[in-house]
Design a protein around this motif. Structure first.
Motif, PDB file in Angstrom:
ATOM      1  N   ALA A   1       8.871   5.370 -21.041  1.00 42.38           N
ATOM      2  CA  ALA A   1       9.034   5.657 -22.464  1.00 42.38           C
ATOM      3  C   ALA A   1       7.898   5.007 -23.241  1.00 42.38           C
ATOM      4  O   ALA A   1       7.253   4.067 -22.758  1.00 42.38           O
ATOM      5  CB  ALA A   1      10.365   5.077 -22.956  1.00 42.38           C
ATOM      6  N   GLU A   2       7.683   5.525 -24.442  1.00 40.14           N
ATOM      7  CA  GLU A   2       6.828   4.821 -25.394  1.00 40.14           C
ATOM      8  C   GLU A   2       7.699   3.799 -26.106  1.00 40.14           C
ATOM      9  O   GLU A   2       8.843   4.084 -26.458  1.00 40.14           O
ATOM     10  CB  GLU A   2       6.251   5.799 -26.408  1.00 40.14           C
ATOM     11  CG  GLU A   2       5.358   5.131 -27.421  1.00 40.14           C
ATOM     12  CD  GLU A   2       4.790   6.109 -28.413  1.00 40.14           C
ATOM     13  OE1 GLU A   2       4.821   5.808 -29.614  1.00 40.14           O
ATOM     14  OE2 GLU A   2       4.323   7.196 -27.995  1.00 40.14           O
TER      15      GLU A   2
ATOM     16  N   TYR B   1       7.626   9.846 -22.309  1.00 45.31           N
ATOM     17  CA  TYR B   1       8.591  10.470 -23.204  1.00 45.31           C
ATOM     18  C   TYR B   1       8.862   9.556 -24.387  1.00 45.31           C
ATOM     19  O   TYR B   1       8.631   8.355 -24.330  1.00 45.31           O
ATOM     20  CB  TYR B   1       9.891  10.787 -22.465  1.00 45.31           C
ATOM     21  CG  TYR B   1      10.527   9.602 -21.784  1.00 45.31           C
ATOM     22  CD1 TYR B   1      11.474   8.819 -22.442  1.00 45.31           C
ATOM     23  CD2 TYR B   1      10.171   9.251 -20.489  1.00 45.31           C
ATOM     24  CE1 TYR B   1      12.047   7.737 -21.824  1.00 45.31           C
ATOM     25  CE2 TYR B   1      10.741   8.168 -19.863  1.00 45.31           C
ATOM     26  CZ  TYR B   1      11.682   7.408 -20.527  1.00 45.31           C
ATOM     27  OH  TYR B   1      12.248   6.329 -19.910  1.00 45.31           O
ATOM     28  N   GLY B   2       9.342  10.181 -25.473  1.00 46.71           N
ATOM     29  CA  GLY B   2       9.810   9.430 -26.622  1.00 46.71           C
ATOM     30  C   GLY B   2       9.165   9.811 -27.931  1.00 46.71           C
ATOM     31  O   GLY B   2       7.977  10.094 -27.985  1.00 46.71           O
TER      32      GLY B   2
ATOM     33  N   ALA C   1       4.434  15.053 -21.122  1.00 44.24           N
ATOM     34  CA  ALA C   1       5.021  14.288 -22.221  1.00 44.24           C
ATOM     35  C   ALA C   1       6.226  15.038 -22.783  1.00 44.24           C
ATOM     36  O   ALA C   1       6.166  16.259 -22.981  1.00 44.24           O
ATOM     37  CB  ALA C   1       3.971  14.069 -23.307  1.00 44.24           C
ATOM     38  N   PHE C   2       7.321  14.290 -23.060  1.00 44.88           N
ATOM     39  CA  PHE C   2       8.576  14.916 -23.453  1.00 44.88           C
ATOM     40  C   PHE C   2       9.255  14.205 -24.616  1.00 44.88           C
ATOM     41  O   PHE C   2       9.078  13.015 -24.815  1.00 44.88           O
ATOM     42  CB  PHE C   2       9.562  14.906 -22.273  1.00 44.88           C
ATOM     43  CG  PHE C   2       9.075  15.647 -21.075  1.00 44.88           C
ATOM     44  CD1 PHE C   2       9.110  17.024 -21.041  1.00 44.88           C
ATOM     45  CD2 PHE C   2       8.565  14.965 -19.983  1.00 44.88           C
ATOM     46  CE1 PHE C   2       8.668  17.720 -19.926  1.00 44.88           C
ATOM     47  CE2 PHE C   2       8.116  15.646 -18.866  1.00 44.88           C
ATOM     48  CZ  PHE C   2       8.165  17.030 -18.843  1.00 44.88           C
ATOM     49  N   GLN C   3      10.096  14.979 -25.318  1.00 41.88           N
ATOM     50  CA  GLN C   3      11.103  14.474 -26.241  1.00 41.88           C
ATOM     51  C   GLN C   3      12.455  14.899 -25.684  1.00 41.88           C
ATOM     52  O   GLN C   3      12.531  15.835 -24.864  1.00 41.88           O
ATOM     53  CB  GLN C   3      10.938  15.102 -27.636  1.00 41.88           C
ATOM     54  CG  GLN C   3       9.735  14.630 -28.386  1.00 41.88           C
ATOM     55  CD  GLN C   3       9.632  15.325 -29.734  1.00 41.88           C
ATOM     56  OE1 GLN C   3       9.927  16.513 -29.850  1.00 41.88           O
ATOM     57  NE2 GLN C   3       9.214  14.591 -30.746  1.00 41.88           N
ATOM     58  N   GLU C   4      13.515  14.251 -26.155  1.00 43.82           N
ATOM     59  CA  GLU C   4      14.849  14.605 -25.651  1.00 43.82           C
ATOM     60  C   GLU C   4      15.192  16.069 -25.894  1.00 43.82           C
ATOM     61  O   GLU C   4      15.890  16.691 -25.099  1.00 43.82           O
ATOM     62  CB  GLU C   4      15.915  13.702 -26.268  1.00 43.82           C
ATOM     63  CG  GLU C   4      15.839  12.305 -25.709  1.00 43.82           C
ATOM     64  CD  GLU C   4      17.052  11.474 -26.052  1.00 43.82           C
ATOM     65  OE1 GLU C   4      18.177  12.012 -26.049  1.00 43.82           O
ATOM     66  OE2 GLU C   4      16.860  10.279 -26.302  1.00 43.82           O
ATOM     67  N   THR C   5      14.696  16.640 -26.978  1.00 41.36           N
ATOM     68  CA  THR C   5      15.006  18.040 -27.291  1.00 41.36           C
ATOM     69  C   THR C   5      14.293  19.019 -26.370  1.00 41.36           C
ATOM     70  O   THR C   5      14.539  20.217 -26.442  1.00 41.36           O
ATOM     71  CB  THR C   5      14.634  18.349 -28.748  1.00 41.36           C
ATOM     72  OG1 THR C   5      13.254  18.036 -28.956  1.00 41.36           O
ATOM     73  CG2 THR C   5      15.502  17.559 -29.718  1.00 41.36           C
TER      74      THR C   5
END
Length: 189
Positions: free
Chosen positions: A68-69, A99-100, A129-133
């Protein structure tokens, strides 16, 4: 000539059920396992003693850091783990799955590139790279009753698996010649 699969250490901070980092890590490990070149070795920093980490990294042909960041950087326990290894990082290809927040964790990847450059590792340019959505929500038995869904399963963007394959292809391209070089000539650090 027999070509042995590449050993890929997938280094993550914590695999508690219901955490987004667990979702990302497990999804990426499935991608690596499906890739013809790699045999993944999942390393959960919350479960592996730091004294065992240098050997696990030394045995790997390549490493993927899943993190995570945190405060525009990466978490302190990851920095401690990286510093505990030292020499096994030399001439080892390293990729990042982050992610984050708004940046999707990219600020963590930027700083990790600097650290791994200093450690004589070979950071791969591409990053996931990701976000929860970005992931499909599914029922989570570990979640509180008022929060019945958590991101799990597969990314919503259908191009994400191809991006993972591209990252793994680049990592494999670097891994084979660097594995041979490390075996035949000690790295001059």
């Amino acid at each position: 000539m027999t070509v042995h699969p590449l050993r890929l250490a997938v280094l993550t901070r914590n695999l508690e059920p219901g955490r987004f980092g667990t979702t990302v890590t497990e999804w990426f490990e499935r991608q690596a396992d499906r890739h013809d070149e790699f045999k993944p070795d999942l390393i959960d920093l919350s479960a592996v003693p730091l004294t065992d980490l240098p050997d696990r990294i030394d045995e790997a042909d390549a490493v993927v850091i899943v993190t995570a960041e945190y405060n525009h950087a990466y978490p302190g326990d990851l920095k401690t783990a990286i510093d505990a290894v030292r020499r096994p990082w030399y001439a080892k290809p390293v990729a990042f799955v982050v992610y984050g927040g708004r940046s999707r964790g990219l600020r963590a990847a930027e700083q990790l590139r600097l650290v791994f450059g200093e450690l004589h590792a070979v950071p791969i340019r591409d990053t996931l790279a990701f976000q929860e959505t970005d992931f499909t929500p599914t029922a989570n038995p570990a979640a509180p009753a008022d929060d019945p869904a958590t991101p799990t399963g597969e990314p919503l963007d259908p191009t994400t698996p191809a991006a993972a394959t591209a990252l793994l292809d680049q990592l494999a391209w670097w891994s084979r010649p660097l594995r041979e070089a490390r075996a035949t000539t000690p790295y001059p650090a």
